[in-house]
Design an enzyme around this catalytic site. Structure first.
Site, PDB file in Angstrom:
ATOM      1  N   ARG A   1     -47.190  66.569 -22.087  1.00 49.37           N
ATOM      2  CA  ARG A   1     -47.813  66.486 -22.170  1.00 49.37           C
ATOM      3  C   ARG A   1     -49.333  66.372 -23.487  1.00 49.37           C
TER       4      ARG A   1
ATOM      5  N   GLY B   1     -64.720  81.469 -14.121  1.00 52.48           N
ATOM      6  CA  GLY B   1     -63.737  81.069 -14.609  1.00 52.48           C
ATOM      7  C   GLY B   1     -63.028  80.277 -16.123  1.00 52.48           C
TER       8      GLY B   1
ATOM      9  N   PHE C   1     -66.113  72.992 -10.659  1.00 53.27           N
ATOM     10  CA  PHE C   1     -65.114  73.612 -10.283  1.00 53.27           C
ATOM     11  C   PHE C   1     -64.559  74.400 -10.205  1.00 53.27           C
TER      12      PHE C   1
ATOM     13  N   SER D   1     -58.460  66.409 -11.527  1.00 56.27           N
ATOM     14  CA  SER D   1     -56.960  65.995 -12.598  1.00 56.27           C
ATOM     15  C   SER D   1     -55.880  64.939 -12.597  1.00 56.27           C
TER      16      SER D   1
ATOM     17  N   TYR E   1     -58.820  65.790 -15.990  1.00 54.56           N
ATOM     18  CA  TYR E   1     -58.868  66.812 -17.120  1.00 54.56           C
ATOM     19  C   TYR E   1     -57.184  66.640 -16.849  1.00 54.56           C
ATOM     20  N   PHE E   2     -56.489  66.579 -18.272  1.00 53.52           N
ATOM     21  CA  PHE E   2     -54.993  67.114 -18.450  1.00 53.52           C
ATOM     22  C   PHE E   2     -55.067  68.477 -18.712  1.00 53.52           C
TER      23      PHE E   2
ATOM     24  N   ILE F   1     -62.516  77.087 -17.486  1.00 51.98           N
ATOM     25  CA  ILE F   1     -63.247  76.265 -17.883  1.00 51.98           C
ATOM     26  C   ILE F   1     -64.659  76.252 -17.770  1.00 51.98           C
TER      27      ILE F   1
ATOM     28  N   TYR G   1     -51.897  71.148  -3.855  1.00 53.79           N
ATOM     29  CA  TYR G   1     -53.193  71.337  -4.650  1.00 53.79           C
ATOM     30  C   TYR G   1     -53.025  69.651  -4.753  1.00 53.79           C
TER      31      TYR G   1
ATOM     32  N   ASP H   1     -69.833  81.875  -8.375  1.00 61.74           N
ATOM     33  CA  ASP H   1     -68.649  82.421  -8.395  1.00 61.74           C
ATOM     34  C   ASP H   1     -67.565  83.612  -7.423  1.00 61.74           C
TER      35      ASP H   1
ATOM     36  N   LYS I   1     -57.104  67.831  -4.444  1.00 66.10           N
ATOM     37  CA  LYS I   1     -57.674  66.928  -5.706  1.00 66.10           C
ATOM     38  C   LYS I   1     -57.973  64.709  -4.977  1.00 66.10           C
TER      39      LYS I   1
ATOM     40  N   SER J   1     -62.101  85.199  -7.136  1.00 71.48           N
ATOM     41  CA  SER J   1     -60.955  84.897  -6.590  1.00 71.48           C
ATOM     42  C   SER J   1     -60.119  84.728  -7.493  1.00 71.48           C
TER      43      SER J   1
HETATM   44  P1  NAD Z   1     -59.983  78.666 -12.479  1.00 67.90           P
HETATM   45  O1  NAD Z   1     -58.804  79.660 -11.837  1.00 67.90           O
HETATM   46  O2  NAD Z   1     -59.794  79.266 -13.663  1.00 67.90           O
HETATM   47  O3  NAD Z   1     -61.222  78.707 -12.682  1.00 67.90           O
HETATM   48  C1  NAD Z   1     -61.767  78.464 -10.915  1.00 67.90           C
HETATM   49  C2  NAD Z   1     -62.963  79.539 -10.708  1.00 67.90           C
HETATM   50  O4  NAD Z   1     -63.423  79.580  -9.157  1.00 67.90           O
HETATM   51  C3  NAD Z   1     -63.254  81.002 -11.075  1.00 67.90           C
HETATM   52  O5  NAD Z   1     -63.469  81.815 -11.024  1.00 67.90           O
HETATM   53  C4  NAD Z   1     -62.219  81.211  -9.475  1.00 67.90           C
HETATM   54  O6  NAD Z   1     -63.099  82.783  -8.997  1.00 67.90           O
HETATM   55  C5  NAD Z   1     -63.875  80.655  -8.674  1.00 67.90           C
HETATM   56  N1  NAD Z   1     -63.812  79.557  -7.208  1.00 67.90           N
HETATM   57  C6  NAD Z   1     -62.108  79.690  -6.495  1.00 67.90           C
HETATM   58  N2  NAD Z   1     -62.654  79.397  -5.122  1.00 67.90           N
HETATM   59  C7  NAD Z   1     -63.634  80.111  -5.176  1.00 67.90           C
HETATM   60  C8  NAD Z   1     -64.854  79.621  -4.194  1.00 67.90           C
HETATM   61  N3  NAD Z   1     -64.281  78.791  -2.744  1.00 67.90           N
HETATM   62  N4  NAD Z   1     -65.858  80.191  -4.195  1.00 67.90           N
HETATM   63  C9  NAD Z   1     -66.941  80.210  -5.541  1.00 67.90           C
HETATM   64  N5  NAD Z   1     -65.455  80.443  -6.361  1.00 67.90           N
HETATM   65  C10 NAD Z   1     -64.521  80.238  -6.727  1.00 67.90           C
HETATM   66  O7  NAD Z   1     -59.374  77.721 -12.779  1.00 67.90           O
HETATM   67  P2  NAD Z   1     -59.212  76.324 -13.915  1.00 67.90           P
HETATM   68  O8  NAD Z   1     -58.943  76.357 -15.238  1.00 67.90           O
HETATM   69  O9  NAD Z   1     -61.378  77.466 -14.861  1.00 67.90           O
HETATM   70  O10 NAD Z   1     -60.004  75.670 -13.213  1.00 67.90           O
HETATM   71  C11 NAD Z   1     -61.743  74.821 -12.714  1.00 67.90           C
HETATM   72  C12 NAD Z   1     -61.487  73.199 -12.175  1.00 67.90           C
HETATM   73  O11 NAD Z   1     -60.300  72.288 -12.953  1.00 67.90           O
HETATM   74  C13 NAD Z   1     -60.660  73.478 -11.373  1.00 67.90           C
HETATM   75  O12 NAD Z   1     -61.031  72.648 -10.116  1.00 67.90           O
HETATM   76  C14 NAD Z   1     -59.020  73.514 -11.250  1.00 67.90           C
HETATM   77  O13 NAD Z   1     -58.574  72.365 -10.580  1.00 67.90           O
HETATM   78  C15 NAD Z   1     -59.220  71.935 -12.384  1.00 67.90           C
HETATM   79  N6  NAD Z   1     -58.045  71.952 -13.032  1.00 67.90           N
HETATM   80  C16 NAD Z   1     -57.903  73.096 -13.905  1.00 67.90           C
HETATM   81  C17 NAD Z   1     -56.635  72.398 -14.887  1.00 67.90           C
HETATM   82  C18 NAD Z   1     -56.238  73.314 -15.257  1.00 67.90           C
HETATM   83  O14 NAD Z   1     -55.536  73.225 -15.983  1.00 67.90           O
HETATM   84  N7  NAD Z   1     -57.013  74.373 -16.017  1.00 67.90           N
HETATM   85  C19 NAD Z   1     -56.480  70.723 -14.881  1.00 67.90           C
HETATM   86  C20 NAD Z   1     -56.699  70.236 -14.406  1.00 67.90           C
HETATM   87  C21 NAD Z   1     -58.077  70.365 -12.968  1.00 67.90           C
HETATM   88  C1  UD1 Z   2     -49.508  71.858 -13.889  1.00 70.64           C
HETATM   89  C2  UD1 Z   2     -49.856  71.262 -12.747  1.00 70.64           C
HETATM   90  C3  UD1 Z   2     -50.916  70.337 -12.508  1.00 70.64           C
HETATM   91  C4  UD1 Z   2     -52.044  71.325 -12.382  1.00 70.64           C
HETATM   92  C5  UD1 Z   2     -52.064  72.073 -13.807  1.00 70.64           C
HETATM   93  C6  UD1 Z   2     -53.800  73.141 -14.175  1.00 70.64           C
HETATM   94  C7  UD1 Z   2     -47.486  70.858 -11.873  1.00 70.64           C
HETATM   95  C8  UD1 Z   2     -46.470  69.941 -11.346  1.00 70.64           C
HETATM   96  N1  UD1 Z   2     -48.371  69.991 -12.644  1.00 70.64           N
HETATM   97  O1  UD1 Z   2     -49.299  71.158 -14.716  1.00 70.64           O
HETATM   98  O2  UD1 Z   2     -51.090  69.705 -11.418  1.00 70.64           O
HETATM   99  O3  UD1 Z   2     -53.412  70.647 -12.895  1.00 70.64           O
HETATM  100  O4  UD1 Z   2     -50.858  72.653 -13.763  1.00 70.64           O
HETATM  101  O5  UD1 Z   2     -52.930  74.437 -13.502  1.00 70.64           O
HETATM  102  O6  UD1 Z   2     -47.215  71.866 -11.546  1.00 70.64           O
HETATM  103  N2  UD1 Z   2     -43.477  74.866 -18.857  1.00 70.64           N
HETATM  104  C9  UD1 Z   2     -42.187  75.460 -19.815  1.00 70.64           C
HETATM  105  N3  UD1 Z   2     -42.231  76.886 -18.824  1.00 70.64           N
HETATM  106  C10 UD1 Z   2     -43.536  77.797 -19.075  1.00 70.64           C
HETATM  107  C11 UD1 Z   2     -44.503  76.750 -18.270  1.00 70.64           C
HETATM  108  C12 UD1 Z   2     -44.128  75.423 -18.553  1.00 70.64           C
HETATM  109  O7  UD1 Z   2     -41.578  74.923 -19.816  1.00 70.64           O
HETATM  110  O8  UD1 Z   2     -43.106  78.532 -19.035  1.00 70.64           O
HETATM  111  C13 UD1 Z   2     -42.895  72.988 -19.335  1.00 70.64           C
HETATM  112  C14 UD1 Z   2     -43.689  72.751 -17.947  1.00 70.64           C
HETATM  113  O9  UD1 Z   2     -42.037  72.314 -17.892  1.00 70.64           O
HETATM  114  C15 UD1 Z   2     -44.259  71.491 -18.768  1.00 70.64           C
HETATM  115  C16 UD1 Z   2     -45.225  71.464 -19.198  1.00 70.64           C
HETATM  116  O10 UD1 Z   2     -44.500  73.384 -20.411  1.00 70.64           O
HETATM  117  O11 UD1 Z   2     -43.519  69.968 -19.127  1.00 70.64           O
HETATM  118  C17 UD1 Z   2     -46.925  72.287 -19.199  1.00 70.64           C
HETATM  119  O12 UD1 Z   2     -46.038  72.320 -17.945  1.00 70.64           O
HETATM  120  P1  UD1 Z   2     -47.583  73.343 -17.137  1.00 70.64           P
HETATM  121  O13 UD1 Z   2     -48.961  74.597 -17.912  1.00 70.64           O
HETATM  122  O14 UD1 Z   2     -47.354  74.415 -15.793  1.00 70.64           O
HETATM  123  O15 UD1 Z   2     -48.742  72.632 -16.845  1.00 70.64           O
HETATM  124  P2  UD1 Z   2     -48.161  71.048 -16.046  1.00 70.64           P
HETATM  125  O16 UD1 Z   2     -47.152  71.427 -15.131  1.00 70.64           O
HETATM  126  O17 UD1 Z   2     -48.784  69.741 -16.672  1.00 70.64           O
END
Ligand code: NAD
Ligand code: UD1
Length: 343
Positions: free
Chosen positions: A235, A13, A84, A128, A181-182, A15, A153, A34, A157, A37
Site C-alpha cells: 500500500r 475525526g 470529510f 479514496s 487518499y491512499f 483527517i 463503502y 461533526d 465514494k 459518530s
Molecule cells: P473519521 O471517522 O476519523 O472521521 C470522520 C468524522 O466524520 C468523524 O468525526 C465522525 O464523527 C464524523 N461524521 C460521520 N458521519 C457524520 C455525519 N453524518 N454528520 C456529521 N459528522 C459525521 O475518518 P477519517 O479517517 O478522518 O476519514 C475522513 C474521510 O476520509 C472520510 O470520508 C473517509 O471515508 C475518507 N478516507 C479515509 C481514509 C482512511 O484510511 N482514514 C482513506 C480514504 C478516504
Molecule cells: C482499507 C479499505 C479502504 C479504506 C481504508 C481506510 C479495504 C479493502 N480497503 O484500506 O477502502 O479507504 O481501509 O479505512 O478494506 N493488514 C494486516 N493486518 C491487520 C490489518 C491490516 O495484515 O490487522 C494488512 C491488510 O491486509 C492490507 C494492509 O495491511 O494489506 C493495509 O490494511 P488497512 O490498513 O486495513 O487498509 P486498506 O485495506 O489498504
C-alpha cells in the site's frame, strides 16, 4: 481581506482534525461540523490548543438539511466546504449497507445542496483510492478506470464523486476537487491529536501500535502468498500531516479557477510498502517489538496499490514531504498519549 471561513464536516475525526490545524496555519478559519459518530469532543479542544484559536464547533449531522441550515444561519457565508464526514469501516458497510448510503450519500447530497443554496464557491471531497479497485497498471493514475467497488463503502465514494462531477456539469459557479487518499497514517507532532479507532482497529497501523503497547497480543499479517517481493500486500502509506496540507493546496488551486470547475487528484507518496515492511520499520524507529503471525488473506484485499503522484505535484505543487519513519514514530507517540489517558 475577506473572511476565509471553511466548513469542515467531520472535523473532529482523524483527517479532519489535522486539516483544521493546517487550515488555521494557512490563514483560513475552519468551522467544524461533526455528530461524533466516530470521534470524541476532546479532539476539538486539542485542535484549539494546538492552534491557539477558538475554532468553532457545530454539533450536528451533515446529512440532515435542518442541521446544516443551522450552521449557515449561525456562521454566515463560507468560502469553502471540505467534506470529510463519512462512515469508513469497510466490513461494517457490507453488513449495514443502507446505513452507509444514508450517511455517506445523504451527507454528500445535503452538502452539495448547501453549496448551491448558500453559494459556497469551493468544495473539496474526501474520496479514496478504493475507487480504483484492483488496478491494471501501477502506479495508478487518476485517469485509470474506476472499478466495481468491493464494498458499499467504496460504492458510496464512487457515487459521491459522480454526484459532485454531475452537479458541476449543470453549470453552477462552484469549483471542486475530489482527493483520492491512499493510506493515511501518523499523527500531529504534538501527539495531541491522532487516529482514534473505536474498538478493535481494522487498519494496519493502529493495530501495530496497539500490539506494540501490549493491548493486543499479536498482529495478524493477512497473507504472505501475494505476488509481491515479500509476499505481503503493498500500500501507499501517507503521513496525515502531508495529507492535510494537500487540502490547503487544493483550496489555493481552486481559488485561481473560474467555476464551474472539477478535477481529481491522487494523494499518496508514490511509493509502495509491504505489511512486513511496516512492521520492520516500526520496530526500527521505536525499538519496540511487534509480535506477529502470518494469517489467511483478508477477503476483499488487493495485492498491491500505490499512487501516481505526478499530477498533484505538477498541478497543485504538492508532494509528500514526510517519511514513513516519521509517520510511524508519530503514530507511536500518539499511542502513548492515548495510553496515558490524558484528555
Ligand atoms: P473519521 O471517522 O476519523 O472521521 C470522520 C468524522 O466524520 C468523524 O468525526 C465522525 O464523527 C464524523 N461524521 C460521520 N458521519 C457524520 C455525519 N453524518 N454528520 C456529521 N459528522 C459525521 O475518518 P477519517 O479517517 O478522518 O476519514 C475522513 C474521510 O476520509 C472520510 O470520508 C473517509 O471515508 C475518507 N478516507 C479515509 C481514509 C482512511 O484510511 N482514514 C482513506 C480514504 C478516504
Ligand atoms: C482499507 C479499505 C479502504 C479504506 C481504508 C481506510 C479495504 C479493502 N480497503 O484500506 O477502502 O479507504 O481501509 O479505512 O478494506 N493488514 C494486516 N493486518 C491487520 C490489518 C491490516 O495484515 O490487522 C494488512 C491488510 O491486509 C492490507 C494492509 O495491511 O494489506 C493495509 O490494511 P488497512 O490498513 O486495513 O487498509 P486498506 O485495506 O489498504
Amino acid at each position: 481581506m475577506a473572511s476565509k471561513k471553511i466548513l469542515v464536516t467531520g472535523g473532529a475525526g482523524y483527517i479532519g482534525s489535522h486539516t483544521a490545524v493546517e487550515l488555521v496555519r494557512a490563514g483560513y478559519e475552519p468551522v467544524i461540523l461533526d455528530n461524533f459518530s466516530n470521534s470524541e469532543r476532546f479532539i476539538v479542544g486539542r485542535v484549539r490548543k494546538i492552534t491557539g484559536r477558538n475554532v468553532p464547533l457545530c454539533t450536528g449531522d451533515c446529512s440532515v438539511p435542518a442541521d446544516v441550515a443551522k450552521v449557515f444561519k449561525k456562521e454566515g457565508r463560507f468560502h469553502g466546504i471540505i467534506h470529510f464526514a463519512a462512515l469508513k469501516a469497510v466490513g461494517e458497510s457490507v453488513a449495514q449497507p443502507l446505513r452507509y448510503y444514508r450517511n455517506n450519500v445523504g451527507g454528500m447530497l445535503t452538502m452539495l445542496e448547501a453549496a448551491d443554496r448558500y453559494k459556497v464557491p469551493h468544495f473539496v471531497f474526501s474520496s479514496s483510492c478504493t475507487v480504483y479497485g484492483e488496478p491494471d497498471k501501477l502506479p495508478v493514475r487518476e485517469d485509470a478506470p474506476v472499478k466495481n467497488a468491493a464494498s458499499p463503502y467504496g460504492e458510496t465514494k464512487k457515487i459521491a464523486e459522480r454526484m459532485l462531477e454531475t452537479f458541476l456539469q449543470s453549470g453552477v459557479p462552484v469549483k471542486a476537487v475530489s482527493l483520492r487518499y491512499f493510506n493515511p497514517i501518523g499523527a500531529h507532532p504534538s501527539a495531541l491529536i491522532g487516529e482514534l479507532p473505536l474498538g478493535t482497529p481494522k487498519n494496519l497501523v493502529p493495530f501495530v501500535t496497539q500490539t506494540a503497547a501490549g493491548i493486543r497480543k499479536v498482529l495478524q499479517v493477512y497473507g504472505d502468498d501475494y505476488k509481491t517481493p515479500d509476499g505481503t500486500c503493498i500500500r501507499d502509506y501517507i503521513h496525515v500531516i502531508d495529507l492535510a496540507a494537500a487540502h490547503v493546496r487544493a483550496l489555493g488551486y481552486l481559488e485561481k479557477k473560474r467555476g464551474p470547475f472539477y478535477d481529481i487528484f491522487n494523494v499518496g507518496t508514490g511509493r509502495g510498502q509491504s505489511v512486513l515492511g511496516i512492521v520492520k520499520t516500526f520496530e526500527k524507529v521505536t525499538g519496540v517489538k511487534v509480535p506477529y503471525k502470518i494469517a489467511l488473506r483478508r477477503s476483499g484485499d488487493i495485492a498491491e496499490i500505490y499512487a501516481a503522484a505526478g499530477k498533484a505535484k505538477k498541478v497543485l505543487g504538492w508532494s509528500a514531504k514526510l517519511s514513513l519513519e516519521e509517520a510511524l514514530r508519530s503514530s507511536w507517540a500518539w499511542q502513548k498519549t492515548l495510553r496515558s489517558g490524558k484528555r
